[in-house]
Every structure is written in C-alpha cells, then in structure tokens.
Design a protein around this motif. Structure first.
Motif, PDB file in Angstrom:
ATOM      1  N   ILE A  85       0.587  -1.021   0.040  1.00 52.88           N
ATOM      2  CA  ILE A  85       0.053  -0.039   0.012  1.00 52.88           C
ATOM      3  C   ILE A  85       0.883   1.437   0.044  1.00 52.88           C
ATOM      4  CG2 ILE A  85      -0.304   0.124   2.533  1.00 52.88           C
ATOM      5  CD1 ILE A  85      -3.051   1.169   2.131  1.00 52.88           C
ATOM      6  N   GLY A  86       1.773   1.291   0.645  1.00 56.07           N
ATOM      7  CA  GLY A  86       2.904   2.488   0.733  1.00 56.07           C
ATOM      8  C   GLY A  86       4.219   2.362   0.168  1.00 56.07           C
ATOM      9  N   MET A  87       4.183   1.272  -0.893  1.00 52.27           N
ATOM     10  CA  MET A  87       5.698   0.894  -1.238  1.00 52.27           C
ATOM     11  C   MET A  87       5.933   1.943  -2.415  1.00 52.27           C
ATOM     12  SD  MET A  87       6.045  -2.978  -2.075  1.00 52.27           S
ATOM     13  CE  MET A  87       6.226  -3.942  -0.452  1.00 52.27           C
ATOM     14  N   VAL A 111      -9.993  -2.695  16.004  1.00 50.80           N
ATOM     15  CA  VAL A 111      -8.877  -2.787  15.256  1.00 50.80           C
ATOM     16  C   VAL A 111      -9.211  -3.275  14.005  1.00 50.80           C
ATOM     17  CG1 VAL A 111      -6.516  -3.841  14.928  1.00 50.80           C
ATOM     18  CG2 VAL A 111      -7.494  -3.116  17.249  1.00 50.80           C
ATOM     19  N   VAL A 112      -8.957  -2.383  12.816  1.00 47.79           N
ATOM     20  CA  VAL A 112      -8.948  -2.909  11.403  1.00 47.79           C
ATOM     21  C   VAL A 112      -7.670  -2.871  10.758  1.00 47.79           C
ATOM     22  CG1 VAL A 112     -10.553  -2.283   9.291  1.00 47.79           C
ATOM     23  CG2 VAL A 112     -11.481  -2.130  11.696  1.00 47.79           C
ATOM     24  N   LEU A 113      -7.544  -4.044  10.099  1.00 42.44           N
ATOM     25  CA  LEU A 113      -6.222  -4.203   9.297  1.00 42.44           C
ATOM     26  C   LEU A 113      -6.824  -4.091   7.702  1.00 42.44           C
ATOM     27  CD1 LEU A 113      -5.775  -5.988  11.947  1.00 42.44           C
ATOM     28  CD2 LEU A 113      -3.634  -6.892  10.598  1.00 42.44           C
ATOM     29  N   THR A 114      -5.923  -3.416   7.155  1.00 44.29           N
ATOM     30  CA  THR A 114      -6.126  -3.366   5.542  1.00 44.29           C
ATOM     31  C   THR A 114      -4.652  -3.103   4.771  1.00 44.29           C
ATOM     32  OG1 THR A 114      -7.573  -2.403   3.640  1.00 44.29           O
ATOM     33  CG2 THR A 114      -6.644  -0.857   5.252  1.00 44.29           C
ATOM     34  N   GLY A 115      -5.042  -3.388   3.558  1.00 39.61           N
ATOM     35  CA  GLY A 115      -3.597  -3.192   2.795  1.00 39.61           C
ATOM     36  C   GLY A 115      -4.292  -2.915   1.430  1.00 39.61           C
ATOM     37  N   ALA A 116      -3.287  -3.176   0.278  1.00 36.65           N
ATOM     38  CA  ALA A 116      -3.637  -3.210  -0.920  1.00 36.65           C
ATOM     39  C   ALA A 116      -2.724  -4.198  -2.013  1.00 36.65           C
ATOM     40  CB  ALA A 116      -3.250  -1.799  -1.405  1.00 36.65           C
ATOM     41  N   MET A 117      -3.391  -4.470  -3.111  1.00 38.45           N
ATOM     42  CA  MET A 117      -2.673  -5.238  -3.975  1.00 38.45           C
ATOM     43  C   MET A 117      -1.730  -4.365  -5.095  1.00 38.45           C
ATOM     44  SD  MET A 117      -3.941  -8.161  -3.101  1.00 38.45           S
ATOM     45  CE  MET A 117      -3.419  -9.217  -4.518  1.00 38.45           C
ATOM     46  N   GLY A 175      -6.214   3.351 -11.240  1.00 37.91           N
ATOM     47  CA  GLY A 175      -6.945   2.270 -11.099  1.00 37.91           C
ATOM     48  C   GLY A 175      -6.753   1.107  -9.948  1.00 37.91           C
ATOM     49  N   GLY A 176      -5.831   1.471  -9.027  1.00 37.64           N
ATOM     50  CA  GLY A 176      -5.467   0.874  -7.859  1.00 37.64           C
ATOM     51  C   GLY A 176      -6.492   0.531  -6.613  1.00 37.64           C
ATOM     52  N   ASP A 177      -6.199  -0.156  -5.760  1.00 35.88           N
ATOM     53  CA  ASP A 177      -7.099  -0.517  -4.741  1.00 35.88           C
ATOM     54  C   ASP A 177      -6.956   0.129  -3.187  1.00 35.88           C
ATOM     55  OD1 ASP A 177      -5.146  -2.280  -4.516  1.00 35.88           O
ATOM     56  OD2 ASP A 177      -6.300  -3.693  -3.674  1.00 35.88           O
TER      57      ASP A 177
END
Length: 324
Positions: A13-15, A109-115, A122-124
C-alpha cells in the motif's frame, strides 16, 4: 470514533519504486492526510510508522508483538479505534494473531492493505484505506477485523485466496461448532506480554515418512499444527509416524490438527484413521483456518501456559474463530 490511531507497518500500500523493485517507503502520513483532506473527512487521528517498515513476506512473531505493544499503548493513551496498514502476503496471519493477542481490547482494530501501491491508476489502495476509515467512523465492534475490497471480515476467519485480484480475501465457509469460552483469565487478555515461540506447520501428504515428522519435532518446536486430510485423517497404518507424534506429546509439545480442505472441519471419531491419529495427543482445531490456529497457538504458548492449559483453551472458542 473520535480518536483514530493509524499504525503503518509497510506493505504494498505504501511502496515506492526502487532500482530493485517495489519496496516499503516512509512518508505515507502526508499522502494519507492529503487523501482525507481532499474528501473532507473530519477526523482526529494520529499516525505512527512501526520501524523498520517491512514487506509483509518478512513478517515474524516479533513484528506481531511490536504491533500489539503499539496498539495497547495507543489505547491506554485514549484512542478509540485502530487502523493498521499491512502488506497482503501475511495480512490474514497478522489479523488472526492480533485477534488472540488483543483479547478483551475495548476498541476495534481494522487491518487493511492493497494489491497495488497507493497512486497506481485504477488501484485499490485508497479505496481500501478510505473504506476502512469509513467503517470505523460508522462503528465497528471491538475486536480485530480485516477490511478489503469493500468487505469487513472477521480477523480470525479470513484467508488470502487470490494472489492478484482485488477481492483477494474472504472468510472460508468452514463449520464452526465449538464451545465458547467463559470469562478469560487475566493472563490471556490484551494486557498480557508474550514471548516468541518455536512453532511449525506440517501438511500431511501421500508418502510422508516418520523421519520427516521426527526431524521437525526434533528441531525444538513447542507446538505443531498438523494439517490433516478431510475431517482429520492421516496415515494411521504408519506406526512409526504415530509413535513420533506420541513421543513428542509426551515431552510437552502441543499438537493440533487442522483440515487441509478450504471448507474443512476436523471431527474426532468419524473415521478410524482419524481416531488413531488423534489418540497420539492431537487437539482437533474444528473449523479453524491455518492462520487462526497458528496465531492462537502462538498467543497461548507465548503467554507461558503449560501444555495442559494450552490444550484446554485451544479447544474453546476465544474470539469467534471456532463458533458463530
């Protein structure tokens, strides 16, 4: 929710792009603030980078413990919600582990990330992050959750099923019929510090030999998750393999049995082959996923519980991982 704590651990997500490929990068707070401001999201929040930032493929138990410590510190300082940004490769493992490390925590507590990295066309990344924030703003029950692709999932039930699609995570339809635990002892709640534990996961396969099992059990493991066939069967005609398990259990190793089937459920006594396997000391994991079984075993053994205590609590539902 009035006071959000955002914990950034790294991940896709932050790369940012480097000469060697995508790698975790700092400075994500400013990028997130810009997105929230652009959408007029009025929210008090505090951001922390959990250093070193990592690709979640490098996730280890010490990282889980660092996450737990940062979250507990933030909650004790007054935050009433936590958003944890994490890579997707081990996102389900961390969600499950934190579910057991943070038992009784009074905030969600909610975890999330991205592909895909934030900023990708068009990313998530931003849909997942902003969707998780909105879910927290609207109200999420205390406990650990995983938000991805518009869905809020139970942290100890989710698994990563796809390596590229945006709908990468889901809760598998595994039967959940275990008895719920009563009041937990103080030594198992979110205030309890833990220590790293030598754990292993071993899938059964046609041709597995007693020597394979003995080699793994002889490496100093304190707990073994044996991924069995179907409802909990295995090579019951291999007396040497059964004896290797029995000996390990006799010297204090905690042995648990999960099902390899995506919708599997371990049930002792259905097949003779399963009964003989369970008789070595294996504790049936019911419908728990591999991620949940690993996180739960880590939380119990890491708290310093004796073998009998670990087996007792492992067989009970602690946070919704085994019962509806």
């Amino acid at each position: 929710m009035k006071n959000l704590f955002v914990l950034y651990t790294g991940g896709t997500i932050g790369m940012l792009q480097t000469a060697e490929g995508l790698a975790p990068a700092g400075g994500f707070e400013a990028r997130m603030r810009e997105q929230l401001d652009a959408r007029g999201v009025a929210l008090d929040w505090r951001f922390e980078e959990l250093l070193p930032l990592i690709d979640s493929a490098n996730m280890r138990q010490v990282n889980w413990l660092a996450m737990r410590d940062a979250i507990v510190t933030a909650v004790e300082a007054g935050c009433d919600g936590v958003l944890l940004l994490h890579g997707t490769d081990t996102l389900a493992y961390s969600a499950a582990a934190l579910g057991f490390l943070l038992l009784g925590l009074p905030v969600p507590v909610v975890l999330t990330g991205a592909m895909l990295p934030a900023g990708s066309e068009g990313g998530d990344a931003w849909p997942n992050l902003l969707g998780a924030v909105e879910a927290l703003r609207q109200g999420v029950a205390p406990g650990v959750h995983l938000y991805f692709n518009g869905q809020l999932l139970h942290g100890a039930r989710a698994s990563k099923l796809r390596s590229e699609a945006f709908d990468a995570f889901a809760e598998l339809p595994r039967p959940r019929e275990a008895k719920r635990a009563g009041n937990l002892p103080a030594g198992l709640d979110y205030r309890t510090p833990r220590q790293p534990v030598n754990l292993a996961v071993l899938p059964l396969f046609p041709g597995i030999e007693a020597g394979h099992v003995r080699g793994l059990l002889g490496s100093g493991v304190k707990g073994l998750i044996l991924e069995c066939y179907g409802s909990g069967t295995g090579p019951a005609d291999d007396l040497a393999l059964l004896e290797a398990l029995r000996e390990a259990h006799g010297r204090g190793v905690v042995l648990v049995a999960t099902s390899q089937c995506p919708a599997g459920h371990v049930q002792a006594g259905v097949y003779a082959a399963g009964s003989q396997l369970m008789a070595t000391g294996l504790v049936p994991a019911g419908g728990m996923t591999r991620e949940a079984a690993l996180g739960k075993l880590f939380a119990l053994l890491g708290a310093g519980l004796a073998q009998e205590e670990v087996e007792h609590w492992f067989a009970l539902d602690l946070c919704g991982e085994m019962a509806d």
